[in-house]
Design an enzyme around this catalytic site. Structure first.
Site, mmCIF file in Angstrom:
data_model
loop_
_atom_site.group_PDB
_atom_site.id
_atom_site.type_symbol
_atom_site.label_atom_id
_atom_site.label_comp_id
_atom_site.label_asym_id
_atom_site.label_seq_id
_atom_site.Cartn_x
_atom_site.Cartn_y
_atom_site.Cartn_z
ATOM 1 N N ASP A 509 0.854 -1.172 0.000
ATOM 2 C CA ASP A 509 0.000 0.000 0.000
ATOM 3 C C ASP A 509 0.895 1.228 0.000
ATOM 4 O OD1 ASP A 509 -2.292 1.577 0.161
ATOM 5 O OD2 ASP A 509 -2.159 1.657 2.343
ATOM 6 N N THR A 511 -0.037 4.501 1.614
ATOM 7 C CA THR A 511 -0.124 5.240 2.860
ATOM 8 C C THR A 511 0.368 4.391 4.020
ATOM 9 O OG1 THR A 511 -2.037 6.432 2.008
ATOM 10 C CG2 THR A 511 -1.659 6.514 4.386
#
Length: 1170
Positions: A509, A511
């Site tokens: 991912d 973030t």
């Protein structure tokens, strides 16, 4: 005159579970602390949404990065300077029923049906006996341990014998206990297995003892429980369902309890879930208005809670509470789970509804998932092959024995060394002879016992010890120590260490993984004007606005870079149109959130205080600090109102309702009663969600300008949110409030009703502007990604951000480069996705052909030799996943070195990972215990040949204790030490040449070809070990035990020298264990032959006294190792691999003081799994 509207409590809409980090992992739970995810979805820009600008079907293939230039900005209007104040006015004319914050999780659909009596749990307040009159509820005692004193031995043995090899060893040991099959001593045959089982049992017992101690501490903690109208301390394990519990500040909750009242007059309680999900941000929970005023010590609290039965749904809670003749609806915001800590609340009182193992945290407490490395899987398959070979070998021996017995059946009675008849009695009888068929069967079983070392039990012990040693070195590695967090590398799954060298795909991912998840406000677009001018990070000043609270200066804890012109405009009040919109913009940032303002000490200045904004989303925190920096400081929040200091003037806003962010609407809103007697709804959310509810006809130019600014911010890698608002008329407010009250107190379909109410009020909005937040890359991310790509590891980034934002982050993190060919797929239909995939596949094949041609001809076209990056959005993935297009996507992605998925939802992330895992081959790098097993095979082949020369009687020439000590003392320690401490190259060169990682992906260290070559080498060595002594002592009087001792010493020396030939970096430890093992073998053999009770008494001393013994031993070593030595030299000289080249560069390159260019082998694609 309008009558006053009662002020309702804060009632947000339900929270649907959604996370930007839904990738699979190796969770590891501690002994008594349960890790679950209770976090609220962050208000990220465009999380899990699709962009309408990108929604048109397109399939783009480009060779250059996207343009990231800033667009031109409109001129700024003049600013006014007046500050406008107002007062409260009467709001509303009709009395309304008051509710509290509620909502259920739509994900689990718990609120879609009424709780039936069969599915309900009835909890009587302050009456545990009546609540559990049928003794159906669990007590509050927990147990995370696996064993008890009684169950330890049977259960532990049952778990250990899940390993098929252990069952094999047990069968061998049992067979050896039978008198007819006793080849070795009974004790010698059972001792190795017993030793392994004992060591494992001791380790498991120690781990479980620690769990018992942790459980005891947890169960004996004290809590305040209402007993006889007084709160008394009671052990946690004695708490029962229905009892009323009082929790003090900073205490941990002992069970799942429904809030009845708190020290806050509005019934709010702040909890920290760091023990559950690792999040330190505070979360809010609420008590019902009807139970707030009740004091258990002074008045009897009676009532009934009808709630759902215990379940693992940590996001939802459905219940009703009957109190004082009223039925109240309860939701997830009214329950606090076990393990939470009460913060910034003096006390809270609640009733226990779930205890012990029935709490949601304990129901989600499933141990760490069982993981098996590729090495174990490959080893299991090879053990099956070896087992088949063992059966075949035993069959050959037994059949040969049958033939031999048939041919010599007339001579068996008097044949020397066999003699079937016992003539000690008057009537001769057969001595241990059970007939021809039985003898064949016994020969087969005895062969299994003799040749059991083909699957050595020490192999498993060595592997476990090697993994423990490697884990220790990784944990103690100072290069993997983070000083900022005072944390070291953690190895939480010892059985997958070797998989670190086999990774082909990395899913990540953005973030919190590539970025720090520490949001910083950078700039804003307000009413069509961009307040950045491309000088966000260089010329803007950092400002900390301060206010007076109780005589002390209070300033925000975090400083924010502000635009001087925007700051001046925010101070000018609402006199001009532009100033009015700026005022409303920052008011929305300060009010439209769930931030909890806390005043904490300033360590740098004892006379000052800091305003610490606690929130469930780092985006909300960044926006609240930004509003404070521009003079809109949130200083107080209750469930019914907020107080904001606006440039020195404190204004109170009634909070009539708050609709929280959910993954369907992708926005949140708050309905405020303002000081100027107006009611307004402020909304913020993802651009794709907000532009669909903004009235474009009102401000077309502003909307278009804002869209342009959003695109600019996204190309800079910033996270964006759009802000809007509108005034509510009295009738609109009345309609909303009536619908909101009815939805929040509904028992059936509460989540859907609240979402519908939110959608009705969030429409026809006036756009105020957009915010831009930076989530900075973590330190070292660009270098790490570049090394991963160079090593041939395919990096897939799955994010919910806008495509422009993701691409910008891709460039800054070196995930994308200007030399890459970008394939971009944005489609809005299945047919369009199919066409795009087909075109992209054709293009990728052409690029691969050109690349191969360039490699063969030696040309260096950057475009041709550059790698391919696939960029695809979530809308396209909707049509691709779960249908026949999955295979085309995988084929395309397999040709790409980088895949970037934008606007993807959590379920899509899981689908992408599953798509790859189902179609890729197994990992291909091994650190297998090759040398130990090879030594066993040499010894096995030697024993097999001796059986052929001993008339298939399975008589062993090697002492039974030597066979056992072979795997314990003779050869085990060198293999373990070398596997832990030896290394191919220095850290500096491994980082300098990431291509070396490809050796594991190409299966250079261990593959089937190499396995069978080693088996061939084993056959040769066994021939030398067996026949050299046989021919040397053929006509001598040396007995069989003496030959057996020579074989034992020869095999041990061969195995250790074989290992020594593979050592790369010698040190004193390697010398000690290798030569020490050889010396230890000589000592052990001499000690065993010094005992008169053993066969072969004094044999080693007889044979060692002859010169022929040493000549024979030296000849065995030279003849056995010479072929391997010659092949190794020729291979490394004529066809060296990458590691060999790099080792030569490391050893000789610096001495020559010259630049050395290392040409690495190409990293081949692993074959797809069929």
């Amino acid at each position: 005159m309008v009558t006053e509207r009662p002020r309702p409590l804060l009632i947000p809409s339900p929270r649907t579970p959604s996370s930007a980090k839904d990738l699979p992992s190796l969770p590891v739970l501690s002994n008594s602390v349960v890790k679950v995810n209770l976090d609220n979805p962050s208000l990220a820009s465009g999380m899990d949404s699709s962009n309408p600008i990108e929604s048109s079907s397109s399939c783009e293939i480009s060779f250059k990065s996207a343009s990231r230039s800033l667009s031109s900005n409109p001129s700024r209007a003049s600013r006014g300077n007046s500050v406008r104040t107002g007062s409260f006015r009467d709001l509303g004319s009709r009395p309304v029923r008051l509710g509290s914050r509620g909502g259920d999780s739509e994900m689990f659909s718990a609120s879609q049906k009424e709780i039936s009596d069969e599915d309900a749990r009835l909890v009587y307040l302050d009456d545990p006996a009546k609540s559990d009159e049928r003794f159906e509820f669990a007590g509050n005692s927990i147990r995370t341990s696996k064993y008890s004193i009684i169950s330890f031995i049977p259960r532990n043995l049952f778990e250990q014998f899940h390993r098929v090899a252990y069952i094999y060893f047990l069968i061998i040991a049992v067979l050896n206990q039978l008198p007819q099959l006793a080849v070795f001593g009974r004790g010698a045959s059972i001792l190795p297995l017993a030793f392994v089982l004992l060591v494992t049992a001791v380790k498991d017992a120690y781990e479980d003892w620690r769990r018992h101690m942790s459980d005891r501490i947890e169960n004996n903690r004290l809590a305040w429980v209402l007993v006889n109208d007084q709160f008394q301390q009671k052990k946690w394990k004695d708490i029962q369902v229905g009892e009323i519990i009082k929790i003090q500040a900073n205490d941990t909750l002992p069970c799942d309890m429904v809030l009845l009242s708190t020290s806050d007059s509005t019934g709010v309680a702040y909890v920290q879930t760091i023990n559950l999900d690792g999040e330190s941000n505070l979360k809010t929970r609420y008590a019902k208005q009807d139970t707030l005023s009740k004091i258990p010590e002074k008045e009897k609290i009676s009532g009934l809670i009808k709630c759902e039965k215990p379940n693992r749904n940590i996001y939802g809670f459905q219940a009703n509470m009957d109190v004082d003749g009223k039925r109240l609806s309860l939701g997830p915001s009214n329950i606090i789970l076990r393990g939470c800590e009460l913060k910034n609340t003096v006390w809270a009182i609640g009733v226990a509804v779930y205890c012990g193992r029935e709490t949601k945290a304990m129901l989600n407490s499933s141990g760490a998932p069982s993981k098996r490395s590729w090495l174990e899987s490959r080893m299991n398959s090879e053990i099956i092959v070896l087992s088949v070979f063992l059966i075949a070998l035993c069959t050959v021996v037994s059949v040969s024995a049958a033939v031999w017995l048939r041919r010599h059946r007339d001579e068996l009675d008097t044949m020397p060394f066999y003699r079937r008849k016992d003539f000690s009695d008057r009537e001769p009888e057969n001595y241990k002879y059970y007939g021809w068929v039985a003898e064949i069967l016994f020969t087969f079983l005895m062969s299994v016992i003799v040749f059991q070392i083909m699957i050595p039990i020490s192999l498993y012990i060595s592997m476990e010890l090697i993994r423990v040693g490697q884990a220790y070195l990784m944990i103690r590695d100072t290069q993997m120590y983070d000083e900022a967090s005072n944390s070291r590398f953690q190895c939480r799954a010892l059985n997958i260490n070797e998989d670190l060298g086999q990774i082909k795909y990395v899913f990540s991912d953005k973030t919190g993984t590539l970025t720090e998840n520490k949001m910083e406000f950078q700039c804003a677009s307000v009413w069509g004007t961009d307040y950045s001018d491309g000088k966000v990070s260089t010329q803007n000043q950092q400002v900390r606005y301060s206010v007076k609270v109780e005589g002390r200066n209070v300033r925000p804890k975090m400083s924010v870079k502000v635009d001087p012109q925007l700051l001046e405009l925010s101070k000018s009040g609402r006199d001009t149109e532009e100033a009015k919109h700026v005022h409303d913009f920052f008011l929305a940032l300060a009010a439209c959130n769930t931030i909890v303002p806390l005043i904490v000490d300033d360590k740098s200045d004892p006379t000052a205080k800091l305003m610490d904004y606690q929130g469930e989303s780092p985006d909300e925190q960044a926006l609240a600090y930004a509003a404070a920096a521009y003079g809109f400081m949130l200083i107080e929040r209750t469930s019914g109102h907020i107080i904001i200091d606006i440039h020195g003037e404190r204004q109170r806003f009634n909070v009539f309702g708050l609709h929280e962010f959910d993954s369907d609407r992708k926005r949140m809103s708050v309905i405020l009663g303002c000081p100027d007697s107006t009611v307004r709804v402020f909304v913020k959310g993802a651009d794709t969600s907000m532009f669909s509810v903004i009235d474009r006809s009102l401000n077309t130019k502003v909307v278009r300008a804002t869209e342009g600014h959003l695109h600019t911010y996204s190309t800079l890698g910033l996270r964006t949110l759009v802000i809007g608002m509108r005034d509510l008329s009295d009738s609109e407010f009345e309609d909303w409030h009536f619908s909101f009250e009815a939805a929040s107190t509904a028992v059936v379909g509460r989540a859907a009703l609240l979402r519908k109410v939110a959608s009705n009020v969030e429409r026809n909005l006036t756009i105020l502007g957009a915010s831009a937040i930076e989530d900075k890359l973590q330190q070292g991310v660009p270098e790490s990604i570049e090394s991963l790509r160079t090593a041939g590891i395919k990096v897939w980034v799955l994010t919910g951000d806008k495509q422009e934002t993701a691409i910008s982050i891709g460039y800054s993190s070196k995930l994308l480069t200007n030399k890459m060919t970008q394939i971009i797929i944005n489609s809005n239909s299945r047919e369009s996705c199919r066409r795009c995939l087909e075109d992209a596949l054709v293009m990728s094949k052409k690029l691969r052909a050109v690349s191969e041609t360039s490699d063969n001809t030696g040309t260096s076209s950057e475009a041709a030799r550059g790698s391919v990056a696939l960029i695809i959005d979530g809308t396209s993935l909707v049509y691709i996943l779960d249908n026949e297009l999955e295979e085309q996507l995988f084929q395309l992605a397999s040709t790409c070195s980088v895949v970037l998925c934008c606007r993807v939802a959590p379920l899509q992330k899981a689908g992408i990972v599953a798509l790859v895992k189902k179609r890729t081959s197994e990992m291909t790098l091994s650190i297998g215990d090759v040398h130990d097993n090879k030594g066993f095979n040499v010894l096995l082949c030697t024993l097999c040949r001796y059986a052929l020369f001993a008339c298939f009687t399975l008589t062993t020439a090697i002492n039974e204790w030597s066979s056992m000590l072979y795997s314990i003392i003779y050869t085990s320690l060198p293999t373990i030490v070398v596997a832990i401490l030896d290394k191919d190259l220095s850290r500096r060169n491994l980082l300098k040449y990431p291509q070396l990682y490809g050796a594991g992906q190409r299966q250079e260290a261990y593959n089937r070809k190499l396995f069978w070559l080693k088996m061939l080498d084993t056959v040769w060595q066994s021939l030398v070990v067996f026949f050299v002594p046989i021919f040397a002592y053929w006509a001598s009087t040396i007995d069989v035990p003496s030959i057996g001792d020579l074989w034992t010493l020869a095999v041990v020396i061969l195995v250790n020298l074989h290992l020594a030939m593979d050592i790369i970096r010698w040190n004193w430890i390697f010398h000690a264990v290798i030569w020490g093992s050889i010396v230890a073998t000589f000592i052990c053999v001499m000690i065993l032959d010094a005992f008169p009770m053993f066969v072969g008494y004094w044999a080693i001393f007889h044979i060692m006294g002859e010169a022929s013994f040493w000549v024979c031993l030296l000849g065995i070593i030279i003849a056995a190792l010479l072929p391997r030595f010659v092949v190794k030299v020729l291979y490394q000289h004529f066809t060296p691999d990458d590691l060999q080249i790099a080792r030569e560069v490391e050893k000789f390159g610096h001495q020559r003081d010259m630049a050395v260019e290392v040409e690495m082998n190409p990293i081949m694609e692993p074959p797809p799994r069929r």
